[in-house]
Design an enzyme around this catalytic site. Structure first.
Site, PDB file in Angstrom:
ATOM      1  CE1 TYR A 192      -3.524  -2.648   0.435  1.00  0.00           C
ATOM      2  CE2 TYR A 192      -2.386  -3.086   2.465  1.00  0.00           C
ATOM      3  CZ  TYR A 192      -3.386  -3.313   1.576  1.00  0.00           C
ATOM      4  OH  TYR A 192      -4.432  -4.661   1.490  1.00  0.00           O
ATOM      5  CG  ASP A 240      -6.863  -0.973  -1.169  1.00  0.00           C
ATOM      6  OD1 ASP A 240      -7.279   0.092  -0.728  1.00  0.00           O
ATOM      7  OD2 ASP A 240      -6.939  -1.886  -0.080  1.00  0.00           O
ATOM      8  CG  HIS A 242      -4.750   0.457   2.318  1.00  0.00           C
ATOM      9  ND1 HIS A 242      -4.492   0.684   3.424  1.00  0.00           N
ATOM     10  CD2 HIS A 242      -5.354  -0.772   2.157  1.00  0.00           C
ATOM     11  CE1 HIS A 242      -4.711  -0.424   4.430  1.00  0.00           C
ATOM     12  NE2 HIS A 242      -5.008  -1.227   3.475  1.00  0.00           N
ATOM     13  CD  GLU A 266     -10.273  -2.205  -1.274  1.00  0.00           C
ATOM     14  OE1 GLU A 266     -10.003  -3.016  -2.241  1.00  0.00           O
ATOM     15  OE2 GLU A 266      -9.857  -2.664  -0.030  1.00  0.00           O
ATOM     16  CD  GLU A 292     -10.007  -2.199   4.010  1.00  0.00           C
ATOM     17  OE1 GLU A 292     -10.192  -2.777   2.858  1.00  0.00           O
ATOM     18  OE2 GLU A 292      -9.030  -2.237   4.396  1.00  0.00           O
ATOM     19  NE  ARG A 313     -12.950  -3.395   0.109  1.00  0.00           N
ATOM     20  CZ  ARG A 313     -12.593  -4.783   0.106  1.00  0.00           C
ATOM     21  NH1 ARG A 313     -13.356  -5.506  -0.587  1.00  0.00           N
ATOM     22  NH2 ARG A 313     -11.446  -5.028   0.870  1.00  0.00           N
ATOM     23  CG  HIS A 342     -12.124  -6.044   4.782  1.00  0.00           C
ATOM     24  ND1 HIS A 342     -11.543  -6.202   5.996  1.00  0.00           N
ATOM     25  CD2 HIS A 342     -11.412  -5.674   3.841  1.00  0.00           C
ATOM     26  CE1 HIS A 342     -10.240  -5.793   5.837  1.00  0.00           C
ATOM     27  NE2 HIS A 342     -10.119  -5.774   4.678  1.00  0.00           N
ATOM     28  CG  ASP A 346      -6.964  -8.394   8.718  1.00  0.00           C
ATOM     29  OD1 ASP A 346      -7.531  -8.746   7.802  1.00  0.00           O
ATOM     30  OD2 ASP A 346      -6.595  -7.435   9.284  1.00  0.00           O
ATOM     31  CD  GLU A 369      -9.847  -8.233   0.248  1.00  0.00           C
ATOM     32  OE1 GLU A 369     -10.732  -7.735   1.072  1.00  0.00           O
ATOM     33  OE2 GLU A 369      -8.618  -7.803   0.234  1.00  0.00           O
TER      34      GLU A 369
HETATM   35 MG    MG Z   1      -8.752  -2.671   1.334  1.00  0.00          MG
END
Ligand code: MG
Length: 434
Positions: A192, A240, A242, A266, A292, A313, A342, A346, A369
């Site tokens: 990112y 993304d 981010h 995203e 997210e 998401r 999402h 994690d 995803e």
């Molecule tokens: Mg993301």
């Protein structure tokens, strides 16, 4: 007397009720629930890290021997705090209550601490909520998607993550996924925010993960020039941001990526800047995905109702579980906004299963995803959803279809270290959103 009827009027908050007995207002218990069929016997949380990322799973046991449910409560970077909320606060709140009353229990859990819709507590509630849906499915003898209205599709199309140090490396990974039948790939280069920009920092700059927004924005356009030219039009590409750009830089990048026909872009903006979506929307014909980091319905309501995004998401293990997520999906359907829950590393396999049950039943499902599971994760969680070709499938079994082997989970204790990847900095050394 109904079990939850207070012994004193509770129509006003404590500071506004001078006629109320303070002892009643400060009580921490209510009368026990009357027995009503199957009840909650215990709420526990299990932390495990079979892939090196902390996962939190809530287990709800019932008065029926052998009948239990599992839910994902994962907040990887505050795992023990979530476990503490589940076991110290939700367990005594819920013991003895009727497992059938999911909506009622969701409200009870959300209201119980008075302050609500924040991380940690929402994660714990998510875990219990999913576990109650798992139990309801097991009692009904049906997969959870049946309880949500039944299948709109047999499996959920997924997108995978391609990264690399150069456009050529990313392209190789995209082509590798395409060879496996994957038709949607998210492309990042250097993680990112792009490559490290530590060497641009002034003397004495603080330690951290450095990135250069300007360099990143230039590199990502070059990346998509290359990948789209070489991979062709037979693959959907995603990216993304981010939240690593200033808002107007994000607008500029979205416009620059327009010719590459992204499936979606995203997190172009941080969750604290919803108003900027109106400007972005008016400037670029690029599908947008967001959510997210959301905790609270007010964070998504205007974005959806004003049609400022194309994909929602949220992290279902963060917003409160299946109960709020199914309502969110139905709300989005009214505005032609699709779901893209999402689904990174994690989220536990139980959470991925919850995503998929919603995906199967939602007419406005968009994409899922898919981080994938390693061998250890599959051993800890028997019944993991499976990826075949470009689609993820749930196990056809009552409930969510995923189990937890606690003895194996104990082999992978959670990481106790200080989270490093979120300590991000701009080239001049100042802290930035991760
Ligand atoms: Mg993301």
């Amino acid at each position: 007397m109904p079990h939850d009827a207070p012994s004193a009027p509770m129509s006003a908050p404590p500071s506004h009720g001078p006629d109320l007995n303070p002892n009643d207002l400060l009580r921490t218990t209510v009368d026990p629930a009357p027995p009503a069929g199957v009840t909650i016997r215990q709420v526990r949380a299990i932390c495990t890290a079979p892939a090196g990322i902390n996962l939190v799973v809530v287990r709800v046991d019932t008065s029926e021997p052998g009948l239990y449910g599992l839910g994902c409560a994962t907040f990887a970077y505050r795992a023990h705090a979530v476990k503490d909320v589940a076991e110290r606060y939700l367990d005594p709140l819920l013991r003895g209550r009727d497992v059938h009353r999911i909506e009622d229990l969701f409200r009870i859990m959300m209201a119980n601490a008075y302050w609500r819709n924040g991380p940690i507590q929402n994660n714990a509630i998510s875990g219990v909520d999913m576990a109650l849906w798992d139990i309801k499915g097991k009692m009904a003898g049906m997969p959870v998607y049946q309880l949500l209205g039944g299948k709109c599709r047999e499996a959920a199309a997924v997108y995978r993550h391609a990264d690399g140090g150069s456009p050529g490396e990313v392209l190789d990974n995209v082509l590798g996924y395409m060879a496996q039948g994957i038709r949607h790939v998210r492309c990042q280069m250097g993680g990112y925010g792009g490559k490290s920009a530590r060497d641009l920092a002034p003397a004495g700059a603080q330690p951290g993960i450095y990135f250069d927004p300007q360099g990143y924005a230039r590199d990502v356009v070059a990346l998509f020039d290359h990948v789209r030219e070489k991979a062709g039009d037979g693959v959907e590409l995603l990216h993304d941001i981010h939240e690593r750009l200033a808002p107007m830089e994000a607008v500029r990048l979205a416009k620059a990526l327009e010719p590459h026909r992204l499936f979606f872009l995203e997190d172009p903006l941080p969750p604290e800047q919803p108003e900027w979506f109106r400007i972005l929307r008016n400037q670029a014909a690029v599908p947008l995905a967001m959510g997210e980091l959301f905790n609270n319905p007010v964070e998504w309501r205007a974005l959806v109702a004003e049609r400022l995004i194309d994909y929602i998401r949220v992290h279902i293990s963060q917003v409160g579980g299946i109960t709020p997520a199914r309502k969110l999906a139905a709300f989005c359907e009214q505005f032609e906004v699709r779901t893209a829950w999402h689904g990174p590393g994690d989220v536990s396999p139980v959470g991925h299963a919850a995503n998929l049950h919603l995906d199967l039943a939602a007419p406005n499902f968009g994409i899922q995803e898919w981080a994938g599971f390693n061998e250890q994760t599959r051993e800890v969680f028997p019944g993991c959803p499976e990826l075949r070709g470009g689609y993820a499938y749930v196990r056809e079994a009552p409930g969510l279809g995923v189990d937890l082997d606690e003895a194996k989970a104990a082999l992978y204790p959670p990481d106790e270290g200080v989270t490093a990847w979120t300590q991000t900095r701009l080239p001049d050394g100042s802290p930035a959103w991760p």
